[in-house]
Design a protein around this motif. Structure first.
Motif, short mmCIF file in Angstrom:
data_model
loop_
_atom_site.label_atom_id
_atom_site.label_comp_id
_atom_site.label_asym_id
_atom_site.label_seq_id
_atom_site.Cartn_x
_atom_site.Cartn_y
_atom_site.Cartn_z
N ILE A 82 0.93 -1.27 0.11
CA ILE A 82 0.13 0.19 -0.03
C ILE A 82 0.88 1.21 0.00
N THR A 83 1.87 1.22 0.76
CA THR A 83 2.81 2.28 0.86
C THR A 83 3.48 2.39 -0.33
N ASP A 84 3.69 1.37 -1.20
CA ASP A 84 4.66 1.66 -2.36
C ASP A 84 3.76 2.15 -3.55
N TYR A 85 2.46 1.93 -3.39
CA TYR A 85 1.52 2.38 -4.49
C TYR A 85 1.52 4.18 -4.21
N LEU A 86 1.79 4.56 -2.91
CA LEU A 86 1.75 6.17 -2.79
C LEU A 86 3.17 6.65 -3.09
N THR A 87 4.25 5.83 -2.82
CA THR A 87 5.83 6.64 -2.90
C THR A 87 6.24 6.32 -4.06
N GLY A 88 5.84 5.16 -4.81
CA GLY A 88 6.54 4.73 -5.99
C GLY A 88 7.89 3.97 -5.75
N HIS A 89 8.34 3.85 -4.40
CA HIS A 89 9.35 3.20 -3.99
C HIS A 89 9.04 1.55 -3.93
N LYS A 90 9.57 0.88 -4.74
CA LYS A 90 8.91 -0.66 -4.87
C LYS A 90 10.46 -1.53 -4.77
N THR A 91 11.54 -0.96 -4.25
CA THR A 91 12.46 -2.04 -3.93
C THR A 91 12.55 -2.43 -2.42
N ILE A 92 13.12 -3.51 -2.39
CA ILE A 92 13.17 -4.23 -1.07
C ILE A 92 14.80 -4.75 -0.85
N SER A 93 15.23 -4.82 0.31
CA SER A 93 16.48 -5.31 0.50
C SER A 93 16.74 -6.70 0.52
N PHE A 94 17.77 -7.04 0.26
CA PHE A 94 17.80 -8.66 0.46
C PHE A 94 17.27 -9.41 1.74
N ASP A 95 17.78 -8.51 2.80
CA ASP A 95 17.34 -8.92 4.29
C ASP A 95 15.81 -8.79 4.17
N GLY A 96 15.49 -7.54 3.82
CA GLY A 96 13.81 -7.39 3.60
C GLY A 96 13.13 -8.44 3.32
N CYS A 97 13.70 -9.02 1.87
CA CYS A 97 12.93 -10.01 1.25
C CYS A 97 12.99 -11.41 2.09
N LEU A 98 14.15 -11.57 2.68
CA LEU A 98 14.07 -12.98 3.37
C LEU A 98 13.14 -12.83 4.50
#
Length: 314
Positions: A82-98
């Motif tokens: 939901i936040t990504d839709y607002l900010t347009g920031h769609k990246t996630i770190s490797f640790d965040g992905c894990l």
């Protein structure tokens, strides 16, 4: 540099559900609404079971834990999307992905065992009612919940350890709105066929086996209920039907995704939305609409709240 350290240098891009700005705004509004309703609905179930003494029974204790898991399952990825839709920031770190992989498999693995515990509870209550109080004691209920979390932790740890061994050296675009092994392992620089077999053996077959066990148990329960025509049997039929609907809605997408990990991304996206966003909101709706005791308890809580407001000085 070893593989694990090499992997941690990467940042994944979550492509989401669509590149269309109009669709992204539509998803933002719909998923925001669904998330709020999910949290409110499941929180209400937890509050109602806690404050109403008539619901202090094993079945509702397990239902409360299911609501807690559903809120957790809805929260591991949906707020970020939901936040990504607002900010347009769609990246996630490797640790965040894990981290997303860990919590996804923690909550789904725990819910699978908890659904089996709820099935066992209904089986004993209907097929062996005289022995129910001695078999399904409060201590047993706590043990079942603790066991479900232990299994969930063990399962999620195995998935994270597996992900840590994967070498990532190419594209970093995850064609989904959250990280999960079926989409992440396809970015690894190894033979995806072998990884697919691992996914089938560790998640797909387990989910399918548990569903078969649950299906058979509910068939036995429903056959037993069918041979009785009392009011209590009608109530048991309604409860078991609600339980089975939840089981089917939860296991269906999971089995498809993990039994066919190389299936189309569009299908996986739809099913991922279903069991991470739709199922958590359907559970409170199914249980409240089909359960007379919960509906009565909700009316009592509503009346208590209204009376409290009237008693407050203006």
């Amino acid at each position: 540099m070893d593989v694990a350290n090499k992997s941690t240098m990467f940042e994944f891009v979550l492509l989401g559900l669509s590149n269309s700005w109009e669709l992204q705004m539509f998803f933002f509004m719909v998923f925001s609404l669904f998330y709020v309703v999910t949290m409110v609905g499941n929180s209400l179930i937890v509050i109602i079971v806690i404050v109403d003494p008539h619901l202090h029974s094993p079945m509702y204790f397990l239902l409360t834990n299911l609501s807690i898991i559903d809120m957790s399952l809805a929260s591991f990825a949906t707020p970020k999307m939901i936040t990504d839709y607002l900010t347009g920031h769609k990246t996630i770190s490797f640790d965040g992905c894990l981290t997303q992989i860990f919590f996804l498999h923690l909550f789904t693995g725990t819910e699978i065992i908890l659904l089996m515990a709820m099935s066992y509870d209904r089986y004993i209550a209907i097929c062996k009612p005289l022995h129910y109080p001695s078999i399904i004691s409060p201590q047993v209920c706590v043990a079942l919940v603790v066991a479900s979390w232990i299994v969930g932790i063990m399962h999620s740890m195995s998935q994270v350890i597996f992900a840590l061994t994967l070498p990532f050296c190419g594209p970093n675009e995850v064609d989904s709105f959250f990280c999960d092994l079926p989409v992440v392992f396809q970015l690894a620089c190894v033979d995806t066929y072998v990884l697919g077999l691992f996914m089938i053996s560790t998640s797909g077959i387990i989910a399918l086996s548990c569903f078969i066990v649950l299906f058979n148990s509910y068939v036995i329960v429903l056959v037993t209920v069918k041979h009785h025509s009392s009011r209590g049997s009608s109530k048991a039929l309604s409860t078991c039907t609600a339980h089975f609907i939840v089981v089917f809605l939860f296991f269906g997408p999971c089995i498809f995704i993990y039994m066919w990990p190389l299936s189309s991304f569009l299908t996986d996206k739809i099913l991922s939305v279903f069991y991470t966003i739709f199922t958590p909101i359907l559970n409170p709706i199914i249980y409240t609409l089909r359960n007379q005791e919960v509906k009565i308890a909700m009316r009592k809580l509503k009346n208590r709240f209204l009376n409290f407001n009237k008693a407050m000085p203006s």
